[in-house]
Design an enzyme around this catalytic site. Structure first.
Site, PDB file in Angstrom:
ATOM      1  N   LYS A 203      43.932  19.818 -43.562  1.00 16.73           N
ATOM      2  CA  LYS A 203      44.759  20.596 -42.631  1.00 16.73           C
ATOM      3  C   LYS A 203      46.141  20.795 -43.220  1.00 16.73           C
ATOM      4  O   LYS A 203      46.609  20.032 -44.074  1.00 16.73           O
ATOM      5  CB  LYS A 203      44.846  19.921 -41.262  1.00 16.73           C
ATOM      6  CG  LYS A 203      45.574  18.558 -41.240  1.00 16.73           C
ATOM      7  CD  LYS A 203      47.087  18.652 -41.171  1.00 16.73           C
ATOM      8  CE  LYS A 203      47.746  17.284 -41.308  1.00 16.73           C
ATOM      9  NZ  LYS A 203      49.202  17.359 -41.515  1.00 16.73           N
TER      10      LYS A 203
ATOM     11  N   GLY B 123      49.739  14.347 -46.935  1.00 19.13           N
ATOM     12  CA  GLY B 123      50.135  15.166 -45.791  1.00 19.13           C
ATOM     13  C   GLY B 123      49.092  16.197 -45.408  1.00 19.13           C
ATOM     14  O   GLY B 123      49.382  17.153 -44.694  1.00 19.13           O
ATOM     15  N   LEU B 124      47.837  15.970 -45.874  1.00 18.44           N
ATOM     16  CA  LEU B 124      46.751  16.926 -45.624  1.00 18.44           C
ATOM     17  C   LEU B 124      45.638  16.338 -44.753  1.00 18.44           C
ATOM     18  O   LEU B 124      44.577  16.933 -44.612  1.00 18.44           O
ATOM     19  CB  LEU B 124      46.162  17.395 -46.964  1.00 18.44           C
ATOM     20  CG  LEU B 124      47.142  18.110 -47.910  1.00 18.44           C
ATOM     21  CD1 LEU B 124      46.493  18.362 -49.269  1.00 18.44           C
ATOM     22  CD2 LEU B 124      47.622  19.430 -47.301  1.00 18.44           C
TER      23      LEU B 124
ATOM     24  N   GLY C 290      43.710  13.770 -45.267  1.00 16.23           N
ATOM     25  CA  GLY C 290      42.506  13.451 -46.030  1.00 16.23           C
ATOM     26  C   GLY C 290      41.689  12.320 -45.449  1.00 16.23           C
ATOM     27  O   GLY C 290      40.458  12.383 -45.417  1.00 16.23           O
TER      28      GLY C 290
ATOM     29  N   SER D  17      41.987  11.145 -42.168  1.00 13.16           N
ATOM     30  CA  SER D  17      41.615  11.505 -40.794  1.00 13.16           C
ATOM     31  C   SER D  17      40.431  12.455 -40.757  1.00 13.16           C
ATOM     32  O   SER D  17      39.558  12.352 -39.898  1.00 13.16           O
ATOM     33  CB  SER D  17      42.812  12.147 -40.082  1.00 13.16           C
ATOM     34  OG  SER D  17      43.864  11.222 -39.929  1.00 13.16           O
TER      35      SER D  17
ATOM     36  N   ASP E  49      45.715  12.197 -35.951  1.00 11.47           N
ATOM     37  CA  ASP E  49      45.221  13.470 -36.490  1.00 11.47           C
ATOM     38  C   ASP E  49      43.709  13.641 -36.358  1.00 11.47           C
ATOM     39  O   ASP E  49      43.195  14.740 -36.559  1.00 11.47           O
ATOM     40  CB  ASP E  49      45.586  13.596 -37.976  1.00 11.47           C
ATOM     41  CG  ASP E  49      47.036  14.011 -38.205  1.00 11.47           C
ATOM     42  OD1 ASP E  49      47.671  14.471 -37.231  1.00 11.47           O
ATOM     43  OD2 ASP E  49      47.518  13.873 -39.333  1.00 11.47           O
TER      44      ASP E  49
END
Length: 288
Positions: A8, A96-97, A99, A101, A134
């Site tokens: 995300k 921050g992507l 990964g 979650s 997340d």
């Protein structure tokens, strides 16, 4: 079963205040992109087994995918089965992507199908909330407004398909550390979330890209100057807009044209360890 576990990005990220429980109330627009890990799940007689292509990742209860499988079995009182999970990681770790979650979300989605437990999306998201803020969004996917600690979700119309360049410098950033450094009372600039939502409804990719803003970026960029260097390269190469995702350190740019995106990639090779050219991905859980 094999399932893709997508990353995300944050189109906006606003932190409203700090709660008494230590978490922060946020308001952010989340978007799935077509960068993904691949998880292969197989039923076994008992226990939970995790394998991954990255030797430094834990394969025990410290791995969030393990925690997701354990939570699934415990919640549904399944005692006569086990699961083996092989994770092919492509999403950079601590980037921050989401990964981790998104791996947890994929495990819950896949096991719900494999064990024919017929949980609906809301039930899966409530389960996922116990694993991390997340995870509910990663179960839902697509374009969504996230509020509360990130777990109160409102599905938005699909964002226009766009070319996204992701660039992660060779550093790892702790989300807890960045939130610990954030002084909410000192935030002077915030995203106009409602304007971005209107732009999404109007399918105006230029307005979306130019209005993107992340209040955590100033905190992370103060410690790591490479964040702004990457942003400047993105914008100088023709990005419509560029911001950091989550607590960083990955920076992304939205591009209208493949040529501009490739130009940015070539310039970023000297300062970024992981670079991807992907598209926004708009299918949500109900359509997978």
């Amino acid at each position: 079963m094999e399932i893709k576990s997508r990353a995300k990005i944050n189109i906006t990220l606003d932190v409203l205040n700090k709660r008494e429980d230590g978490y922060h109330n946020v308001k952010m627009i989340m978007q799935t992109v077509d960068l993904y890990d691949v998880l292969h799940l197989e039923k076994i007689e008992n226990g939970i087994e995790i394998k991954t292509n990255l030797p430094y990742l834990p394969t025990d209860e410290k791995n969030i995918a393990y925690k997701a499988a354990q939570l699934f079995f415990n919640t549904l009182d399944i005692n006569d089965a086990g699961i083996k999970i092989n994770i092919q990681k492509n999403i950079p770790v601590a980037a921050g992507l989401a990964g981790g979650s998104t791996n947890a979300a994929a495990v819950l989605i896949a096991m719900n199908k494999m064990f024919k437990t017929s949980l609906n999306t809301d039930q899966l998201m409530q389960m996922g909330k116990k694993l991390g803020a997340d995870v509910p969004y990663c179960i839902l996917g697509g374009t969504a407004l996230a509020e509360g600690i990130g777990d109160i979700l409102t599905l938005l119309p699909p964002m226009p398909t766009a070319i996204v360049v992701l660039a992660k410098p060779p550093i790892s950033v702790s989300t807890a550390h960045i939130y610990g450094k954030l002084k909410v009372e000192n935030i002077t600039m915030r995203p106009d979330t409602e304007a971005i939502i209107n732009a999404i409804y109007n399918q105006d990719i230029i307005a979306i890209a130019r209005g993107m803003y992340n209040v955590l970026e100033a905190v992370t960029a103060k410690e790591y100057r490479v964040i702004n260097r990457i942003k400047n390269i993105m914008l100088g190469s023709g990005a419509l807009g560029s911001i950091m995702s989550g607590s960083g350190p990955t920076v992304f740019g939205i591009f209208e044209h493949e040529v501009s995106a490739r130009k940015a990639v070539n310039k970023l090779r000297t300062i970024a360890s992981d670079i991807f050219v992907v598209n926004t991905y708009n299918s949500n859980y109900g359509e997978r």
